[in-house]
Design a protein around this motif. Structure first.
Motif, mmCIF file in Angstrom:
data_model
loop_
_atom_site.group_PDB
_atom_site.id
_atom_site.type_symbol
_atom_site.label_atom_id
_atom_site.label_comp_id
_atom_site.label_asym_id
_atom_site.label_seq_id
_atom_site.Cartn_x
_atom_site.Cartn_y
_atom_site.Cartn_z
ATOM 1 N N GLU A 97 0.656 -1.477 0.160
ATOM 2 C CA GLU A 97 0.166 -0.173 -0.019
ATOM 3 C C GLU A 97 0.728 1.470 -0.351
ATOM 4 N N ILE A 98 0.623 1.933 -0.310
ATOM 5 C CA ILE A 98 1.200 3.423 -1.329
ATOM 6 C C ILE A 98 1.784 4.431 0.483
ATOM 7 N N GLU A 132 13.339 -1.160 -9.834
ATOM 8 C CA GLU A 132 11.314 -1.466 -10.483
ATOM 9 C C GLU A 132 9.994 -1.218 -9.282
ATOM 10 N N LEU A 133 10.595 -0.495 -8.541
ATOM 11 C CA LEU A 133 9.704 -0.207 -7.248
ATOM 12 C C LEU A 133 9.672 1.532 -8.613
ATOM 13 N N GLN A 134 10.739 2.287 -8.933
ATOM 14 C CA GLN A 134 10.481 3.173 -9.752
ATOM 15 C C GLN A 134 9.595 2.929 -10.710
ATOM 16 N N GLU A 135 10.201 1.624 -11.394
ATOM 17 C CA GLU A 135 9.162 1.391 -12.542
ATOM 18 C C GLU A 135 7.811 1.371 -12.724
ATOM 19 N N ARG A 136 7.218 0.665 -11.486
ATOM 20 C CA ARG A 136 6.233 0.011 -11.208
ATOM 21 C C ARG A 136 5.407 1.821 -10.752
ATOM 22 N N ILE A 137 6.220 2.342 -10.065
ATOM 23 C CA ILE A 137 4.905 4.075 -9.980
ATOM 24 C C ILE A 137 5.037 4.905 -10.286
ATOM 25 N N LEU A 138 6.617 5.493 -10.958
ATOM 26 C CA LEU A 138 6.736 6.579 -11.849
ATOM 27 C C LEU A 138 5.876 6.355 -13.089
ATOM 28 N N TYR A 139 6.450 4.856 -13.602
ATOM 29 C CA TYR A 139 6.133 5.051 -14.756
ATOM 30 C C TYR A 139 5.167 3.842 -14.989
ATOM 31 N N SER A 140 3.831 4.331 -14.334
ATOM 32 C CA SER A 140 2.851 3.349 -13.647
ATOM 33 C C SER A 140 1.968 3.416 -15.528
ATOM 34 N N LYS A 141 1.680 2.253 -16.007
ATOM 35 C CA LYS A 141 0.395 1.863 -16.821
ATOM 36 C C LYS A 141 -1.098 2.023 -17.077
ATOM 37 N N THR A 142 -0.787 1.790 -15.899
ATOM 38 C CA THR A 142 -2.288 2.413 -14.773
ATOM 39 C C THR A 142 -2.659 3.364 -14.945
ATOM 40 N N GLU A 143 -2.263 4.164 -14.015
ATOM 41 C CA GLU A 143 -2.271 4.916 -13.487
ATOM 42 C C GLU A 143 -3.118 6.476 -14.439
ATOM 43 N N HIS A 144 -2.646 6.268 -15.883
ATOM 44 C CA HIS A 144 -3.353 7.739 -16.591
ATOM 45 C C HIS A 144 -4.818 7.392 -16.959
ATOM 46 N N PRO A 151 -0.232 9.523 -4.527
ATOM 47 C CA PRO A 151 -0.523 10.737 -4.184
ATOM 48 C C PRO A 151 1.432 11.380 -5.650
ATOM 49 N N ASN A 152 1.009 12.652 -5.093
ATOM 50 C CA ASN A 152 2.134 14.118 -5.621
ATOM 51 C C ASN A 152 3.285 13.720 -4.544
ATOM 52 N N SER A 153 3.371 13.157 -3.754
ATOM 53 C CA SER A 153 4.521 13.157 -2.310
ATOM 54 C C SER A 153 5.358 11.740 -3.164
ATOM 55 N N VAL A 154 4.650 10.837 -3.400
ATOM 56 C CA VAL A 154 5.794 9.766 -4.036
ATOM 57 C C VAL A 154 6.527 9.569 -4.647
ATOM 58 N N GLU A 155 7.025 11.157 -5.732
ATOM 59 C CA GLU A 155 7.779 11.275 -6.608
ATOM 60 C C GLU A 155 9.356 11.428 -5.533
ATOM 61 N N ASN A 156 9.276 12.970 -4.741
ATOM 62 C CA ASN A 156 10.177 13.103 -4.197
ATOM 63 C C ASN A 156 10.500 12.598 -3.107
ATOM 64 N N VAL A 157 9.401 11.797 -2.472
ATOM 65 C CA VAL A 157 9.903 10.422 -1.678
ATOM 66 C C VAL A 157 10.827 9.073 -2.019
ATOM 67 N N THR A 160 13.863 10.731 -3.162
ATOM 68 C CA THR A 160 14.923 10.889 -1.604
ATOM 69 C C THR A 160 15.697 9.231 -1.234
ATOM 70 N N LEU A 161 14.915 8.230 -1.880
ATOM 71 C CA LEU A 161 15.146 6.887 -0.805
ATOM 72 C C LEU A 161 16.138 6.023 -1.417
ATOM 73 N N VAL A 162 15.710 6.907 -2.905
ATOM 74 C CA VAL A 162 17.089 6.558 -3.698
ATOM 75 C C VAL A 162 19.025 6.668 -3.428
ATOM 76 N N LYS A 163 18.743 8.124 -3.220
ATOM 77 C CA LYS A 163 20.437 9.470 -2.681
ATOM 78 C C LYS A 163 20.469 8.798 -1.517
ATOM 79 N N SER A 164 19.449 8.331 -0.468
ATOM 80 C CA SER A 164 20.043 7.534 0.567
ATOM 81 C C SER A 164 20.260 6.230 0.882
#
Length: 553
Positions: A97-98, A132-144, A151-157, A160-164
């Motif tokens: 769950e997101i 794979e998490l980035q692909e599934r959420i940021l480039y989702s084929k079903t969201e559109h 949520p809009n905040s999920v991209e920044n989170v 930041t997680l990848v950078k950490s």
């Protein structure tokens, strides 16, 4: 202190909150924190074994987050590593769950925030689950299609997680990433943007020098050649610049940037999108894809120093070419970008100086002696920035950016920065017809206040200017001009916070080892009482009157 803590707690804490020792019940905190930590570890592991994500895992991860807010990272290195690995596995659970994923990711970011606590030998994290998490959420084929909602905040989170996690990717990660995304590198296809953004986000740049052949040397020549070959500032070039800036900052002295320095500064100047020619022509397509100023200043500050000194010569030329744009009569959309450059570049150089001279050594790659900033490097840098900063003091966008730039420049070279500001401040305090000039100069004096009153070897006469400035500032308390009144109160409050107002005139007769500046200060301190309560002097206004005026405002 760590030995005492380990005897009490049973382990060496990673980094606890030192201010807790000042609490009246500090002697009870160790046993209390040990009990709470034991409950968290036991119940969190039990919830994971039972696969009870809600409410078990969610409740006890929130308790861990609360524990870190109260006690800091008050657990052993082994527990620190185990917490990170557990949360990493939880975050990368498929179809989680997101909202729960975001909460776990924020806690994992908090655990990874202090990079100096865990080296690459202590921790290793795989990169592919995050991809794979980035692909599934940021480039989702079903969201559109409306089948998923993020949520809009999920991209920044996620970013930041990848950078950490990036410093702890394995040695083979760079080669695996290149094999995964290199087929997408086609300048004439939309996949180019996707590939370069992944390179910018995932490629590790903190590998030690003996592993550089497994790191940036695999892709440096290819990507720099790609960057040099494009001239129309495509959208993906911004990500390349971000990657190069991070690489330069993490590996100062290990990469020869000299062949690229002229092109780097040319591209920076072009991305500022300044009006040129008699018709003030602007190329609009550059406005949307301009370089990020925070990465530009990081790149420039990392290039300074070294044997060649080529970067400083190019930087001086850059500021000579854009100095006229800082004139107070100029205004435009481009001015905000120039002011950001002016404000953030000195701050980036100050951070680099702190890293080279004052920060405790960690597992991260240190800057070699041959490329550390010398005193001459700092002097040349400050001199190259003074003229545009003094012009920007009176900019139509306000003097805050110039004040912050002067504050950082004065930390490095107060003898070059403070005298020109004083030359503009004293006349501004005497005139009554130019309140905007007074507001701007007082704002900049507040920025350099610490360097002024601290004196030191570079500017020992600085403290002698404090009392004349305070006395001349009192007429600025004018209830009819609210902005001038507020900046005057801020000016007075800053100086009386930095310096205690004490009559030290008796020290002139008791001490014989005072310097000339110290004698002047002691004799001037006798006027502090008159400055606050002017019954003995024929003065119409005092700091007490000013405070009463502020009270009734």
């Amino acid at each position: 202190m760590k030995q005492v803590a380990s005897d009490t707690l049973g382990f060496v804490p990673q980094k606890d909150i030192v201010y807790n020792k000042l609490l009246p019940y500090a002697d009870k905190l160790d046993s209390e924190s040990n009990d709470i930590l034991a409950k968290i570890k036991g119940n969190l592991s039990r919830a994971v074994q039972l696969r009870e994500l809600w409410p078990g895992v969610l409740f006890w991860t929130r308790r861990l987050s609360t524990y870190m807010r109260l006690y800091g990272r008050k657990f052993s290195k082994e527990d620190h590593v185990l917490f990170i690995k557990l949360l990493y596995e939880l975050v990368t659970i498929p179809k989680l769950e997101i909202s729960m994923m975001q909460g776990l990711a924020r806690l994992l970011i908090n655990l990874l925030k202090k990079r100096e606590l865990l080296s690459r030998e202590d921790l290793e994290l795989p990169w592919r689950p995050l991809y794979e998490l980035q692909e599934r959420i940021l480039y989702s084929k079903t969201e559109h299609l409306g089948l998923n909602w993020f949520p809009n905040s999920v991209e920044n989170v996620l970013k930041t997680l990848v950078k950490s996690c990036r410093p702890y990717f394995p040695e083979s990660a760079t080669q695996e990433m290149l094999e995964e995304w290199r087929p997408l590198l086609c300048p004439f296809d939309v996949t180019m943007q996707r590939a370069i953004s992944y390179f910018d986000l995932f490629l590790p740049t903190t590998l030690p020098p003996h592993l550089h052949h497994k790191g940036f040397k695999l892709w440096f020549d290819e990507l720099t050649g790609l960057w040099a070959s494009v001239q129309n500032l495509p959208s993906w070039e911004v990500h390349l610049v971000n990657l190069f800036a991070r690489l330069a900052n993490d590996n100062i002295g290990y990469i020869n940037w000299d062949p690229y320095i002229p092109k780097i500064f040319t591209r920076i100047l072009r991305s500022l999108n300044l009006p040129v020619g008699s018709s003030q022509m602007l190329v609009q397509r550059y406005a949307a894809n301009a370089y990020d100023i925070s990465h530009v200043v990081l790149w420039v500050s990392s290039l300074l120093g070294g044997p060649s000194q080529q970067a400083q010569a190019q930087l001086s030329g850059l500021f000579n070419s854009i100095t006229s744009f800082f004139h107070p009569s100029n205004h435009g959309r481009w001015l905000m970008k120039l002011m950001k450059l002016l404000q953030r570049l000195p701050a980036a150089v100050v951070r680099r100086l702190h890293r080279e001279r004052y920060r405790k050594p960690t597992w991260l790659t240190p800057v070699p002696e041959s490329h550390k900033l010398t005193e001459q490097n700092i002097t040349d840098f400050v001199q190259s920035m003074m003229q545009p900063v003094l012009l920007a003091m009176f900019s139509k966008t306000g003097s805050l950016d110039a004040a912050q730039a002067l504050q950082n420049l004065a930390l490095m070279r107060p003898e070059l920065v403070i005298p020109p500001v004083l030359e503009k401040t004293y006349p501004a305090m005497e005139t009554l017809t130019e309140p905007h000039q007074l507001t701007a100069t007082l704002s900049c004096m507040i920025g350099v206040a610490r360097s002024l009153v601290s004196g030191g070897q570079r500017f020992p006469e600085g403290p002698t200017h404090m009392l004349p400035l305070l006395v001349r500032a009192l007429p600025g308390v004018d209830p009819n001009d609210f902005s001038k009144c507020m900046i005057t109160f801020q000016f007075i409050a800053t100086f009386v916070t930095l310096v205690p107002l004490v009559d030290c005139s008796s020290a002139l007769h008791e001490r014989t080892d005072l310097t000339e500046v110290e004698r002047k200060l002691c004799s001037a301190s006798a006027e502090f009482e008159d400055f606050c309560f002017p019954q003995k002097m024929d003065r119409r206004f005092s700091i007490t009157d000013a405070l009463f005026t502020f009270y009734f405002l």
